[in-house]
Design a protein around this motif. Structure first.
Motif, PDB file in Angstrom:
ATOM      1  N   VAL A 171     -11.019 -23.138 -49.891  1.00 23.63           N
ATOM      2  CA  VAL A 171     -10.196 -24.254 -49.425  1.00 23.63           C
ATOM      3  C   VAL A 171     -10.774 -24.848 -48.154  1.00 23.63           C
ATOM      4  O   VAL A 171     -10.883 -26.077 -48.010  1.00 23.63           O
ATOM      5  CB  VAL A 171      -8.739 -23.777 -49.206  1.00 23.63           C
ATOM      6  CG1 VAL A 171      -7.965 -24.774 -48.381  1.00 23.63           C
ATOM      7  CG2 VAL A 171      -8.062 -23.549 -50.532  1.00 23.63           C
ATOM      8  N   PHE A 172     -11.206 -23.980 -47.230  1.00 25.68           N
ATOM      9  CA  PHE A 172     -11.747 -24.494 -45.977  1.00 25.68           C
ATOM     10  C   PHE A 172     -13.074 -25.208 -46.188  1.00 25.68           C
ATOM     11  O   PHE A 172     -13.323 -26.271 -45.615  1.00 25.68           O
ATOM     12  CB  PHE A 172     -11.926 -23.342 -44.979  1.00 25.68           C
ATOM     13  CG  PHE A 172     -10.670 -23.019 -44.230  1.00 25.68           C
ATOM     14  CD1 PHE A 172     -10.020 -21.813 -44.416  1.00 25.68           C
ATOM     15  CD2 PHE A 172     -10.146 -23.918 -43.326  1.00 25.68           C
ATOM     16  CE1 PHE A 172      -8.867 -21.522 -43.725  1.00 25.68           C
ATOM     17  CE2 PHE A 172      -8.991 -23.634 -42.622  1.00 25.68           C
ATOM     18  CZ  PHE A 172      -8.345 -22.426 -42.830  1.00 25.68           C
ATOM     19  N   PHE A 175     -14.071 -26.680 -48.858  1.00 30.19           N
ATOM     20  CA  PHE A 175     -13.767 -27.935 -49.525  1.00 30.19           C
ATOM     21  C   PHE A 175     -13.230 -28.946 -48.524  1.00 30.19           C
ATOM     22  O   PHE A 175     -13.578 -30.132 -48.562  1.00 30.19           O
ATOM     23  CB  PHE A 175     -12.738 -27.663 -50.631  1.00 30.19           C
ATOM     24  CG  PHE A 175     -12.757 -28.682 -51.715  1.00 30.19           C
ATOM     25  CD1 PHE A 175     -11.610 -29.369 -52.067  1.00 30.19           C
ATOM     26  CD2 PHE A 175     -13.926 -28.963 -52.387  1.00 30.19           C
ATOM     27  CE1 PHE A 175     -11.637 -30.306 -53.063  1.00 30.19           C
ATOM     28  CE2 PHE A 175     -13.952 -29.903 -53.380  1.00 30.19           C
ATOM     29  CZ  PHE A 175     -12.801 -30.582 -53.720  1.00 30.19           C
ATOM     30  N   ALA A 176     -12.375 -28.456 -47.591  1.00 30.01           N
ATOM     31  CA  ALA A 176     -11.836 -29.344 -46.561  1.00 30.01           C
ATOM     32  C   ALA A 176     -12.963 -29.934 -45.733  1.00 30.01           C
ATOM     33  O   ALA A 176     -12.956 -31.126 -45.407  1.00 30.01           O
ATOM     34  CB  ALA A 176     -10.863 -28.589 -45.661  1.00 30.01           C
ATOM     35  N   ILE A 205     -14.615 -32.664 -47.809  1.00 31.07           N
ATOM     36  CA  ILE A 205     -13.798 -33.874 -47.900  1.00 31.07           C
ATOM     37  C   ILE A 205     -13.768 -34.590 -46.557  1.00 31.07           C
ATOM     38  O   ILE A 205     -13.794 -35.821 -46.485  1.00 31.07           O
ATOM     39  CB  ILE A 205     -12.372 -33.537 -48.363  1.00 31.07           C
ATOM     40  CG1 ILE A 205     -12.400 -32.932 -49.755  1.00 31.07           C
ATOM     41  CG2 ILE A 205     -11.517 -34.782 -48.379  1.00 31.07           C
ATOM     42  CD1 ILE A 205     -11.037 -32.773 -50.358  1.00 31.07           C
ATOM     43  N   GLY A 206     -13.731 -33.793 -45.483  1.00 34.02           N
ATOM     44  CA  GLY A 206     -13.777 -34.392 -44.154  1.00 34.02           C
ATOM     45  C   GLY A 206     -15.037 -35.207 -43.974  1.00 34.02           C
ATOM     46  O   GLY A 206     -15.040 -36.269 -43.344  1.00 34.02           O
ATOM     47  N   ARG A 223     -14.094 -38.411 -45.594  1.00 33.82           N
ATOM     48  CA  ARG A 223     -12.948 -39.180 -45.127  1.00 33.82           C
ATOM     49  C   ARG A 223     -13.078 -39.681 -43.705  1.00 33.82           C
ATOM     50  O   ARG A 223     -12.571 -40.739 -43.364  1.00 33.82           O
ATOM     51  CB  ARG A 223     -11.682 -38.330 -45.236  1.00 33.82           C
ATOM     52  CG  ARG A 223     -11.080 -38.340 -46.610  1.00 33.82           C
ATOM     53  CD  ARG A 223      -9.680 -37.783 -46.575  1.00 33.82           C
ATOM     54  NE  ARG A 223      -8.739 -38.749 -46.028  1.00 33.82           N
ATOM     55  CZ  ARG A 223      -7.461 -38.479 -45.809  1.00 33.82           C
ATOM     56  NH1 ARG A 223      -7.001 -37.279 -46.050  1.00 33.82           N
ATOM     57  NH2 ARG A 223      -6.654 -39.383 -45.333  1.00 33.82           N
ATOM     58  N   PHE A 224     -13.722 -38.907 -42.842  1.00 36.44           N
ATOM     59  CA  PHE A 224     -13.747 -39.300 -41.444  1.00 36.44           C
ATOM     60  C   PHE A 224     -14.596 -40.544 -41.263  1.00 36.44           C
ATOM     61  O   PHE A 224     -15.629 -40.699 -41.894  1.00 36.44           O
ATOM     62  CB  PHE A 224     -14.253 -38.167 -40.564  1.00 36.44           C
ATOM     63  CG  PHE A 224     -13.212 -37.129 -40.288  1.00 36.44           C
ATOM     64  CD1 PHE A 224     -13.443 -35.802 -40.574  1.00 36.44           C
ATOM     65  CD2 PHE A 224     -11.991 -37.480 -39.728  1.00 36.44           C
ATOM     66  CE1 PHE A 224     -12.476 -34.849 -40.320  1.00 36.44           C
ATOM     67  CE2 PHE A 224     -11.034 -36.535 -39.473  1.00 36.44           C
ATOM     68  CZ  PHE A 224     -11.272 -35.207 -39.770  1.00 36.44           C
ATOM     69  N   HIS A 238     -17.609 -32.847 -36.420  1.00 33.81           N
ATOM     70  CA  HIS A 238     -16.415 -32.046 -36.134  1.00 33.81           C
ATOM     71  C   HIS A 238     -15.952 -31.282 -37.363  1.00 33.81           C
ATOM     72  O   HIS A 238     -15.804 -30.070 -37.368  1.00 33.81           O
ATOM     73  CB  HIS A 238     -15.253 -32.985 -35.760  1.00 33.81           C
ATOM     74  CG  HIS A 238     -15.063 -33.193 -34.318  1.00 33.81           C
ATOM     75  ND1 HIS A 238     -14.189 -32.464 -33.561  1.00 33.81           N
ATOM     76  CD2 HIS A 238     -15.637 -34.079 -33.491  1.00 33.81           C
ATOM     77  CE1 HIS A 238     -14.223 -32.898 -32.318  1.00 33.81           C
ATOM     78  NE2 HIS A 238     -15.099 -33.881 -32.251  1.00 33.81           N
ATOM     79  N   ALA A 239     -15.689 -32.082 -38.430  1.00 34.18           N
ATOM     80  CA  ALA A 239     -15.102 -31.498 -39.637  1.00 34.18           C
ATOM     81  C   ALA A 239     -16.003 -30.409 -40.192  1.00 34.18           C
ATOM     82  O   ALA A 239     -15.558 -29.305 -40.494  1.00 34.18           O
ATOM     83  CB  ALA A 239     -14.882 -32.587 -40.677  1.00 34.18           C
ATOM     84  N   THR A 262     -18.472 -28.582 -38.827  1.00 35.57           N
ATOM     85  CA  THR A 262     -18.658 -27.362 -38.039  1.00 35.57           C
ATOM     86  C   THR A 262     -17.449 -26.454 -38.140  1.00 35.57           C
ATOM     87  O   THR A 262     -17.555 -25.288 -38.505  1.00 35.57           O
ATOM     88  CB  THR A 262     -18.867 -27.699 -36.554  1.00 35.57           C
ATOM     89  OG1 THR A 262     -19.660 -28.850 -36.466  1.00 35.57           O
ATOM     90  CG2 THR A 262     -19.508 -26.557 -35.839  1.00 35.57           C
ATOM     91  N   LYS A 263     -16.263 -27.020 -37.808  1.00 36.73           N
ATOM     92  CA  LYS A 263     -15.115 -26.144 -37.693  1.00 36.73           C
ATOM     93  C   LYS A 263     -14.678 -25.587 -39.047  1.00 36.73           C
ATOM     94  O   LYS A 263     -14.496 -24.388 -39.208  1.00 36.73           O
ATOM     95  CB  LYS A 263     -13.956 -26.923 -37.050  1.00 36.73           C
ATOM     96  CG  LYS A 263     -14.315 -27.372 -35.661  1.00 36.73           C
ATOM     97  CD  LYS A 263     -13.082 -27.812 -34.920  1.00 36.73           C
ATOM     98  CE  LYS A 263     -13.386 -29.055 -34.121  1.00 36.73           C
ATOM     99  NZ  LYS A 263     -14.381 -28.802 -33.084  1.00 36.73           N
ATOM    100  N   ALA A 264     -14.541 -26.472 -40.034  1.00 35.26           N
ATOM    101  CA  ALA A 264     -14.035 -25.996 -41.319  1.00 35.26           C
ATOM    102  C   ALA A 264     -15.019 -25.010 -41.957  1.00 35.26           C
ATOM    103  O   ALA A 264     -14.625 -23.964 -42.478  1.00 35.26           O
ATOM    104  CB  ALA A 264     -13.782 -27.178 -42.241  1.00 35.26           C
ATOM    105  N   ASN A 285     -17.191 -23.040 -40.582  1.00 33.29           N
ATOM    106  CA  ASN A 285     -17.241 -21.741 -39.917  1.00 33.29           C
ATOM    107  C   ASN A 285     -16.100 -20.848 -40.339  1.00 33.29           C
ATOM    108  O   ASN A 285     -16.282 -19.656 -40.586  1.00 33.29           O
ATOM    109  CB  ASN A 285     -17.213 -21.919 -38.403  1.00 33.29           C
ATOM    110  CG  ASN A 285     -18.606 -21.981 -37.854  1.00 33.29           C
ATOM    111  OD1 ASN A 285     -19.469 -21.237 -38.297  1.00 33.29           O
ATOM    112  ND2 ASN A 285     -18.839 -22.864 -36.913  1.00 33.29           N
ATOM    113  N   ILE A 286     -14.895 -21.421 -40.434  1.00 39.79           N
ATOM    114  CA  ILE A 286     -13.762 -20.595 -40.860  1.00 39.79           C
ATOM    115  C   ILE A 286     -13.935 -20.196 -42.322  1.00 39.79           C
ATOM    116  O   ILE A 286     -13.661 -19.056 -42.707  1.00 39.79           O
ATOM    117  CB  ILE A 286     -12.437 -21.363 -40.678  1.00 39.79           C
ATOM    118  CG1 ILE A 286     -12.298 -21.776 -39.232  1.00 39.79           C
ATOM    119  CG2 ILE A 286     -11.279 -20.500 -41.086  1.00 39.79           C
ATOM    120  CD1 ILE A 286     -12.290 -20.619 -38.290  1.00 39.79           C
TER     121      ILE A 286
END
Lengths: 320, 101, 161
Positions: free
Chosen positions: B17-18, B20-21, B24-25, B28-29, B37-38, B40-42, B44-45
């Motif tokens: 899920v992360f 994929f987020a 998509i980020g 979308r961004f 941003h999208a 790196t953070k997503a 990594n988690i």
């Protein structure tokens, strides 16, 4: 059917990525699709159980080749050459021929797969002789013992390729980075290079009983060398010693001659020490492979040690 | 142990899920910096979840330790890389890149 | 140098699963990695506190998870709801290594991404809540400072402006 859903998805992705790579308008798009394609193919190798090949595909096919393509693209763009990089047109005849060839290949492969029994005799032969080969990984046994001649020739071919690149004499990366740009790469190299040296050594060692081996270790070390060269142009400025470049080939040939003297047969390792001979040859081969892959990127030039461009400074102007 | 298997599957799905987020980020961004941003953070988690799932599934503390090392290494390099990319994006903006010329 | 040798040896042993005959390849690799690491490294990194490291880990895991969750929430909802702005932040950490460490952590914290690091100035790109960014970064800085207690960087030179 559900069990193969994943396989169907990655097979479709491979075909789509390959088409995108071939038919995209801009060269940079093709390069990006190519790198992605390499990674998906590595997934396919993993699904087929060929882990050594998967590692090599990801490292060399996607990593080193991708970097090579990106460097070439930037160099061509900077030189403003006559080659139009923004247009990527293929004539209709080429497309038709390629399509025809693909159809023939798919047809013949599927008929072979559907109508013939899989030949498991080879796998049985390898497994039964595995204990004599000196290693536990069947791939390494085949590469470095049962079919060691082929590997010897492969390393020879790699060496010839590097010779060819050297003789052209054009380095892919021949300007020095701006001093301030070096700062972050410098920090990245501080972390990555020692880790890659250590991890490459581990990959080399583990090839005897687990997926790994000389080519994979060589690729990891080549990555470390390239990063080191990018971040510290002074450090690797001197010419690569030709001894180091050819050490893989030399050791392999020396092993062949030595085994001929001992066992009256080229590359027939003494039974008790086969594992150690293989490790020695693999180490030399890995060093050679790393340096050969590195030399595809950088033709060493004399760097004027006094020029200001060589002092690495960070953004604030402090020198590192 | 069935509870470990269930945990593995849950962690794998959460990681997916992360990831994929993050992708998509990327679509979308609106702006290049926001996309970094999208990613790196997503990612990594996502990586943390999937590494944890594999470590639990392997049932061997030594392999789990190896995976933790790999995860830490990727964490460090990917955050450094996002910094490098963000800096490169802003190279043309003189104020940010601190170019005194 | 000795510390690096020990750390790399431990890492190698973990990877090689404790097999001592791996050292035939391992020892040169460990030594080479340590030598390269020393040659490339910063002149002084400062001292390291284990307790501070543990507190930092807790903080880091919590915050980076919040960061990922925040992105996921924005991406999966109808409204993107972002307000991108640049924020300038003056760091008080003494060594350059610590400031680089701070920049990397900022990139993983919710809503912030480092765009540039010049001397002691960090320029941050924030997705939302530009007012809270300075407080969050100050908090992160405090946790990092606790991890590297009382390091001095006598070689710091004022940047030429």
């Amino acid at each position: 059917m559900m069990f193969y859903l994943f396989d169907i998805i990655i097979a479709l992705m491979t075909i789509i990525l390959a088409c995108l790579c071939l038919f995209s308008r801009q060269a940079i798009n093709s390069i990006t699709y190519f790198i992605a394609l390499g990674l998906i193919v590595a997934l396919i190798w993993t699904r087929l159980g060929a882990y050594d090949v998967a590692i090599a595909e990801a490292a060399i096919g996607s990593g080193v080749t991708g970097a090579l393509l990106l460097f070439s693209w930037r160099k061509l763009r900077a030189a403003k050459s006559n080659i139009t990089l923004t247009e990527n047109t293929i004539s209709k005849k080429v497309i038709a021929t390629a399509f025809f060839i693909v159809v023939i290949i798919v047809f013949s492969l599927s008929s072979i797969l559907l109508f013939s029994k899989p030949n498991s005799a080879l796998a049985y032969l390898v497994d039964s002789s595995l204990s004599d080969s000196g290693v536990l990984n069947p791939v390494t046994a085949v590469l470095l013992n049962f079919r060691s001649f082929d590997t010897l020739l492969e390393i020879g071919v790699l060496f010839l390729a590097a010779l060819g690149v050297y003789s052209i004499g054009i380095s892919l990366f021949d300007y020095e980075l701006k001093p301030s740009s070096n700062f972050l790469l410098h920090s990245l190299s501080k972390l990555v290079v020692p880790a890659c040296v250590l991890f490459g050594g581990y990959t080399l060692w583990v090839g005897s009983y687990s997926p790994g081996g000389a080519f994979q270790a060589g690729a990891v070390w080549a990555g470390a060398l390239i990063l080191l060269r990018l971040a510290h142009p002074r450090l690797l400025a001197r010419k690569l010693s030709p001894w180091l470049l050819t050490i893989g080939l030399i050791v392999f040939i020396a092993a062949a001659i030595a085994t001929f003297v001992i066992n009256k047969n080229f590359l027939l390792y003494p039974a008790l020490y086969a594992g150690k001979w293989i490790l020695l040859i693999e180490t030399a081969a890995a060093i050679s492979i790393a340096l050969l892959l590195y030399s595809l990127f950088f033709i060493p030039k004399k760097i004027n040690s006094k020029s200001a461009a060589n002092t690495i400074t960070d953004d604030a102007g402090e020198s590192i | 142990m069935i509870i470990l298997d269930v945990l593995t599957v849950i962690l794998l799905v959460v990681g997916l899920v992360f990831f994929f987020a993050g992708s998509i980020g990327l679509l979308r961004f609106p702006d290049l910096m926001c996309r970094v941003h999208a990613l790196t953070k997503a990612d990594n988690i996502g990586l943390a979840c999937i590494s944890l799932a594999v470590a639990i599934y392997s049932n061997d503390w030594l392999i789990g330790l190896k995976i933790i090392f790999v995860w830490l290494f990727i964490l460090a390099t990917s955050s450094l890389m996002s910094f490098i990319i963000a800096r490169r994006i802003n190279m043309s903006n003189k104020i940010i890149s601190g170019d005194s010329r | 140098m000795i510390i690096r040798l020990i750390i790399f040896s431990i890492i190698w042993m973990i990877f090689a699963q404790g097999q001592l005959n791996s050292l035939i390849v391992g020892l040169p690799a460990i030594v080479l990695a340590s030598v390269i690491s020393c040659r490339l490294a910063d002149k002084n990194v400062g001292s390291f506190s284990l307790v501070g490291f543990l507190k930092f880990s807790v903080f880091f895991v919590k915050e980076s998870f919040k960061g990922g969750l925040d992105i996921a929430r924005r991406v999966y909802s109808k409204d993107l709801d972002i307000d991108p702005k640049y924020v300038v932040y003056e760091s008080t950490l003494p060594t350059r290594f610590q400031r680089l460490f701070l920049s990397c952590c900022i990139s993983l914290l919710p809503g912030t991404l480092t765009a540039s690091l010049i001397g002691k100035t960090v320029i941050i790109h924030s997705l939302i809540n530009a007012e809270n960014v300075k407080q969050e970064v100050a908090q992160c800085e405090q946790v990092i400072a606790n991890m590297f207690p009382a390091a001095t960087d006598g070689k710091y030179v004022e940047p030429v402006s």
